[in-house]
Each structure stands twice: as C-alpha cells, then as structure tokens.
Design a protein around this motif. Structure first.
Motif, short mmCIF file in Angstrom:
data_model
loop_
_atom_site.label_atom_id
_atom_site.label_comp_id
_atom_site.label_asym_id
_atom_site.label_seq_id
_atom_site.Cartn_x
_atom_site.Cartn_y
_atom_site.Cartn_z
N LEU A 1 1.55 -6.11 14.84
CA LEU A 1 1.06 -6.87 13.69
C LEU A 1 -0.22 -6.24 13.14
O LEU A 1 -1.13 -5.89 13.89
N ALA A 2 -0.29 -6.11 11.82
CA ALA A 2 -1.53 -5.64 11.19
C ALA A 2 -2.60 -6.72 11.32
O ALA A 2 -2.28 -7.91 11.40
N PRO A 3 -3.87 -6.34 11.37
CA PRO A 3 -4.94 -7.34 11.52
C PRO A 3 -4.92 -8.42 10.45
O PRO A 3 -5.25 -9.58 10.72
N ALA B 1 12.40 -11.78 6.80
CA ALA B 1 12.15 -10.49 6.14
C ALA B 1 10.74 -10.05 6.48
O ALA B 1 9.87 -10.88 6.81
N VAL B 2 10.49 -8.76 6.42
CA VAL B 2 9.17 -8.24 6.78
C VAL B 2 8.66 -7.29 5.70
O VAL B 2 9.42 -6.71 4.94
N ARG B 3 7.37 -7.20 5.66
CA ARG B 3 6.71 -6.15 4.88
C ARG B 3 6.02 -5.24 5.89
O ARG B 3 5.30 -5.71 6.79
N VAL B 4 6.24 -3.94 5.76
CA VAL B 4 5.69 -2.97 6.70
C VAL B 4 4.83 -1.96 5.94
O VAL B 4 5.27 -1.39 4.93
N ARG C 1 0.82 -1.21 0.00
CA ARG C 1 0.00 0.00 0.00
C ARG C 1 0.85 1.26 0.00
O ARG C 1 0.49 2.28 -0.56
N SER C 2 1.99 1.21 0.67
CA SER C 2 2.91 2.34 0.71
C SER C 2 4.32 1.80 0.88
O SER C 2 4.50 0.67 1.34
N VAL C 3 5.29 2.58 0.51
CA VAL C 3 6.67 2.15 0.64
C VAL C 3 7.20 2.64 1.99
O VAL C 3 7.35 3.85 2.21
N ALA C 4 7.47 1.71 2.88
CA ALA C 4 7.97 2.08 4.21
C ALA C 4 9.41 2.56 4.12
O ALA C 4 10.21 2.02 3.34
N SER C 5 9.75 3.55 4.91
CA SER C 5 11.13 4.02 4.95
C SER C 5 11.99 2.99 5.68
O SER C 5 11.48 2.18 6.46
N PRO C 6 13.32 3.01 5.46
CA PRO C 6 14.19 2.08 6.19
C PRO C 6 14.03 2.20 7.70
O PRO C 6 14.00 1.19 8.42
N ALA C 7 13.89 3.43 8.21
CA ALA C 7 13.74 3.64 9.65
C ALA C 7 12.43 3.03 10.15
O ALA C 7 12.39 2.40 11.22
N GLU C 8 11.36 3.21 9.39
CA GLU C 8 10.06 2.67 9.79
C GLU C 8 10.11 1.14 9.82
O GLU C 8 9.59 0.51 10.74
N SER C 9 10.75 0.54 8.82
CA SER C 9 10.87 -0.92 8.78
C SER C 9 11.72 -1.43 9.93
O SER C 9 11.40 -2.44 10.56
N ARG C 10 12.83 -0.71 10.22
CA ARG C 10 13.70 -1.12 11.33
C ARG C 10 12.96 -1.07 12.65
O ARG C 10 13.06 -1.99 13.47
N ASP C 11 12.20 -0.01 12.88
CA ASP C 11 11.46 0.13 14.14
C ASP C 11 10.42 -0.99 14.29
O ASP C 11 10.28 -1.56 15.38
N ALA C 12 9.70 -1.28 13.22
CA ALA C 12 8.68 -2.32 13.28
C ALA C 12 9.31 -3.69 13.53
O ALA C 12 8.81 -4.49 14.33
N LEU C 13 10.44 -3.95 12.86
CA LEU C 13 11.11 -5.24 13.03
C LEU C 13 11.68 -5.37 14.44
O LEU C 13 11.61 -6.45 15.05
N ALA C 14 12.22 -4.28 14.97
CA ALA C 14 12.77 -4.32 16.34
C ALA C 14 11.66 -4.57 17.36
O ALA C 14 11.84 -5.34 18.32
N ALA C 15 10.50 -3.95 17.16
CA ALA C 15 9.36 -4.17 18.06
C ALA C 15 8.89 -5.61 17.98
O ALA C 15 8.56 -6.24 19.00
N PHE C 16 8.87 -6.16 16.78
CA PHE C 16 8.48 -7.56 16.60
C PHE C 16 9.47 -8.48 17.30
O PHE C 16 9.08 -9.41 18.03
#
Length: 293
Positions: free
Chosen positions: A193-195, A261-264, A162-177
C-alpha cells in the motif's frame, strides 16, 4: 439490416463507450443508446454527410442531459459514489490509452469536471474528434470548445494517476494485496500500500459499506487485517478484467458481493475501490453468467 440499423450496429461499441465515459454507468449508457437509436431511426439518411459524427452527436447530447440529472441524484447518494464496474476484454488493457480512460481512477477524475467539460474532454482526448465535430455535438462554438478543452485538460492533468501502470504491474500489485488480506499479513499489506492510499466502498445505502473514504496505509491495512480475513475465507475470489485493469470479483454463495478495482502507481496500490451496490453489480453478474454458459 436496413441502412440505419447497419450504421448504428457498426458504431454501437463506440457510442456505448462515449456514453459510459461521460456517465460512469453502464446501465445509463445503455439507456442513452436506446434514446440514440430512437432518434437515429427517424433521421433521413440522405441528409447525413457523416453517419459516425451524427451518431456521436446524438449520443453526446443525450448523455449530457442524463449527466445533469445524474448530478442531482448523486447529491443525495448515500456514502461514496463509484462508477459501475464494466467487464472489459484483455485487448482493452493492451490499448493503454483506452484502458486508462475507462479505469476507475480516471472516471473518478472525470467526475470532478462539469458536464460539458467532461463531454469535450472525452470526445477530444479519448476519441480524437476534431473541434468542429465536438462543437456540433455540444452545441457550442469552435472557439468556446477549444477553451473548454484547454481548461478540462489542465484540470485532469492535475488529478490523473501519476503514471499509467502496465497490466502486469497492476496484476502483481493486486495479487500481493489479495495474498496479504487472505493471510492477515499486516506487514505484507503495508509493503504493497502507498502511504497515501485511499479506500472507497460504494454500497449506495442498500448494503453495508464504509460511509467515508479511508486514507493512509496504516488505517487501510488495519481495516483489511482486522475484519476482512475472516470474511474472505468464506468467499470465492476470482480475478477479472474490469475497466481495462486487473480486478477481483468476490462472491458469497455464488452471488457477486463486490468488485474490487485498484489504482496502481509505481508498483504500489494508491486506490482501492470496493463496489457493493447491487444495482451496479447486475451487469457484471449477467455477463459472467453468459460467459460461463
């Protein structure tokens, strides 16, 4: 170096990326480059107007042939099929378009295209080749290539992130996971996690993996919280740049067990891709070993 070798080396990274984006396999992309070189070495350079275009054409045709044979192999593949992880340098992440084009999420979208559609989309949308160059590469008329490009573009647009996540946004989400999984924090998992999150694990029938996609935050969180924390406490987890995005490399006794790997999208994890098939991890293992020396 002679002229043929010099031209091939100058364009090698481009040719590898074209082949990898068409095939989703670094090993197969390397084989395509070998085939490209063998054909290129026999070409009379005096007859070549544009060396880059000629090399891309050879590579595309070789990749198309291999892509069709890969399709037959994937029909008998055990469990979900995921692209082979590719370690990428930080500068790839800064190039947002290139990072998205090699991401796990985008490569899975490209898997839903027919071989020629995939080739046309990659050459046009990722590398910006003109329609005449692409027509020569895929052996179609320019009019037909324009039609294929339009169809492929619409197909991908309906399925791409839906949108291209920035590297920082992806890193933060992965670290939280990672924190939530390591601590068994169920609420923390549900928060990140998204629904409609989808989890895929690729063992290729060689190692244990979940044979079907797991869909939904509740199911994925319970899976993570229930069985994996005990495992993750026994392993070494290191961050890495994989396919243009932040990812995790998981080792057991020094050997890579899987790459995550993740999709954010919008700050939430919408896709989790666990690659466990040893055949798809050998390149990452070699490259990480080379870097550590």
């Amino acid at each position: 170096m002679d002229s043929a070798t010099e031209a091939f080396v100058a364009h090698r990274n481009l040719l590898f990326t074209v082949a990898y984006e068409m095939l989703g396999s670094a090993a197969d992309a390397e084989d395509v480059l070998q085939e490209t070189w063998l054909r290129w070495a026999g070409v009379d350079l005096d007859d070549v107007r544009d060396q880059r275009a000629y090399l891309v054409r050879i590579t595309t045709r070789q990749a198309l042939g291999r892509l069709r044979s890969l399709g037959r192999r994937k029909e008998s593949y055990v469990g979900p099929w995921l692209p082979e992880p590719l370690l990428t340098s930080p500068d790839v992440a800064e190039d947002v378009e290139l990072a998205e084009s090699v991401s796990m999420a985008m490569l899975l979208v490209l898997e839903t295209l027919k071989p020629t559609e995939r080739a046309v989309f990659v050459l046009r949308e990722v590398f910006g080749l003109d329609y005449e160059e692409i027509a020569e590469a895929v052996d179609k008329s320019t009019v037909t290539v324009r039609q294929i490009a339009h169809r492929a573009r619409a197909h991908v647009a309906a399925r791409r992130p839906r949108s291209v996540a920035s590297p920082a946004e992806s890193r933060d989400a992965l670290a939280a996971f990672q924190r939530a999984v390591e601590t068994g924090d169920l609420q923390g998992l549900l928060d990140i996690l998204a629904p409609d999150v989808v989890l895929l694990t690729d063992g290729g029938g060689v190692v244990q993996a979940i044979p079907h996609p797991v869909v939904g935050a509740g199911k994925v969180a319970r899976l993570m919280e229930g069985g994996l924390p005990r495992l993750w406490r026994r392993v070494a987890i290191t961050p890495a740049q994989v396919n243009g995005c932040p990812a995790l490399v998981v080792r057991i006794d020094g050997e890579i067990d899987n790459v995550v790997a993740v999709r954010v999208d919008d700050g939430l994890v919408t896709g989790l891709y666990f690659v466990r098939n040893p055949e798809k991890l050998s390149r990452v293992q070699r490259e990480e070993t080379a870097v550590s020396r």
